[in-house]
Design an enzyme around this catalytic site. Structure first.
Site, short mmCIF file in Angstrom:
data_model
loop_
_atom_site.label_atom_id
_atom_site.label_comp_id
_atom_site.label_asym_id
_atom_site.label_seq_id
_atom_site.Cartn_x
_atom_site.Cartn_y
_atom_site.Cartn_z
CG ASP A 1 -2.08 -0.86 1.09
OD1 ASP A 1 -2.27 -1.17 0.06
OD2 ASP A 1 -2.91 -1.10 2.07
CE LYS B 1 -8.70 1.52 -2.21
NZ LYS B 1 -7.79 0.31 -1.59
CG MET C 1 -8.27 7.81 6.85
SD MET C 1 -9.13 6.34 6.56
CE MET C 1 -9.29 5.71 7.90
C1 LIG Z 1 -6.32 3.90 5.69
S1 LIG Z 1 -5.84 4.46 7.45
C2 LIG Z 1 -4.55 3.01 7.63
C3 LIG Z 1 -4.21 2.69 9.15
C4 LIG Z 1 -3.17 1.91 9.29
N1 LIG Z 1 -3.89 0.55 9.01
C5 LIG Z 1 -2.68 1.87 10.67
O1 LIG Z 1 -2.95 0.92 11.38
O2 LIG Z 1 -2.22 2.71 11.18
C6 LIG Z 1 -4.68 5.94 7.02
C7 LIG Z 1 -4.79 7.03 8.06
O3 LIG Z 1 -3.90 6.48 9.17
C8 LIG Z 1 -3.43 7.80 9.75
N2 LIG Z 1 -1.81 7.48 9.52
C9 LIG Z 1 -1.25 6.33 9.23
N3 LIG Z 1 0.02 6.37 9.59
C10 LIG Z 1 0.25 7.63 9.88
C11 LIG Z 1 1.49 8.08 10.42
N4 LIG Z 1 2.67 7.78 10.36
N5 LIG Z 1 1.32 9.62 11.27
C12 LIG Z 1 0.19 10.12 11.32
N6 LIG Z 1 -0.99 9.41 10.77
C13 LIG Z 1 -0.65 8.20 10.18
C14 LIG Z 1 -3.91 8.68 8.92
O4 LIG Z 1 -4.93 9.30 9.64
C15 LIG Z 1 -4.08 8.12 7.76
O5 LIG Z 1 -5.21 9.01 6.98
#
Ligand SMILES: C[S@@+](CC[C@H](N)C(=O)[O-])C[C@H]1O[C@@H](n2cnc3c(N)ncnc32)[C@H](O)[C@@H]1O
Length: 252
Positions: free
Chosen positions: A34, A56, A169
């Site tokens: 991803d 995406k 998100m």
């Molecule tokens: C589709 S979700 C995926 C989450 C992922 N599966 C997890 O467990 O962290 C994507 C969202 O996770 C958050 N996110 C993921 N990695 C991040 C990071 N390193 N710093 C800040 N927000 C993060 C943001 O809000 C982003 O829009």
């Protein structure tokens, strides 16, 4: 015999992978990954392994979830060692459950390998405890997408005191979050931290309060990924951060 693993890649740095995740990646013959999986982790994929980028991206054509499900099934059926690599944890807002169910319904048992989800990674790297005795006893991980439902009924439960909220998100829906929580009785000065690119060298933490959330979010529009953390625990950050900084200096 199929060997497919749904693997959490954690929040970015290779040191935040689990050992099991690293072993699966290093042994992979095929990797499907991803957008949020960092370069450092992609560099651990063996040279000869086939790679499929199914991330995406806004404004660009990207595979639909059903196309990804079909791809995973076809790859799993080859009998090769397939790793489905996802940012954070595959089972937290990662559609890992949907992919595992699709495989299971076609007779393929995927292995699930957890990863450090963004809330945990950002809490540690921004020095914000998610729970803290006497301050917060419960935690909700929630998707900002839910806020698109105008008749969302959950605001009262989210606005209760002594509770930490982490919105994934949520950046584009920050104003809706602000309005919903204030209307449900949350305090206007409830502390908020927006963590941009948590755990990475470009991490940025913007502290604000609930009534000013929309302006803070607007100033970050276009940045990604962003996590919104909210609750009295955010007040602990300044003291913890300076202590952690001093401890790091002593170790260095
Ligand atoms: C589709 S979700 C995926 C989450 C992922 N599966 C997890 O467990 O962290 C994507 C969202 O996770 C958050 N996110 C993921 N990695 C991040 C990071 N390193 N710093 C800040 N927000 C993060 C943001 O809000 C982003 O829009």
């Amino acid at each position: 015999m199929s060997h497919i693993s749904l693997v959490g890649a954690g929040p970015g740095p290779v040191e935040l992978l689990t050992l099991r995740a690293l072993r699966r990646i290093e042994a992979a013959e095929v990797v499907v990954y991803d957008r949020l999986v960092g370069e450092e982790i992609l560099a651990c994929i063996p040279k000869g392994a086939a790679r499929f980028d199914v991330g995406k991206r806004c404004g660009e054509p990207s595979p639909s979830q059903s196309q990804i499900n079909a791809l995973l099934l076809a790859l799993a059926r080859t009998g090769k060692r397939v790793v489905r690599l996802k940012g954070g944890d595959p089972l937290v807002f990662g559609r890992g459950g949907e992919e595992a169910l699709h495989l299971a319904r076609h007779g393929i048992q995927a292995e699930l390998v957890p990863g450090i989800t963004a809330a945990l990674g950002c809490a540690a790297s921004a020095a914000i405890p998610l729970t803290h005795r006497g301050v917060a006893r419960s935690l909700t991980l929630i998707t900002g997408h839910l806020m698109e439902e105008e008749d969302y009924q959950g605001w009262q439960a989210l606005a209760r005191s002594g509770h930490t909220l982490v919105f994934y998100m949520g950046l584009e829906r920050a104003d809706r979050i602000r309005r919903g929580l204030l209307a449900a009785g949350a305090l206007p000065d409830l502390p908020v931290a927006l963590v941009v690119a948590g755990c990475s060298p470009r991490q940025q933490v913007v502290e604000t309060r609930l009534d000013a959330l929309a302006q803070a979010a607007e100033s970050l529009l276009g940045q990604s990924p962003v996590l919104i953390m909210m609750g009295e625990v955010v007040r602990l950050r300044s003291e913890l951060d300076s202590l952690l900084g001093q401890a790091m200096e002593r170790v260095a």
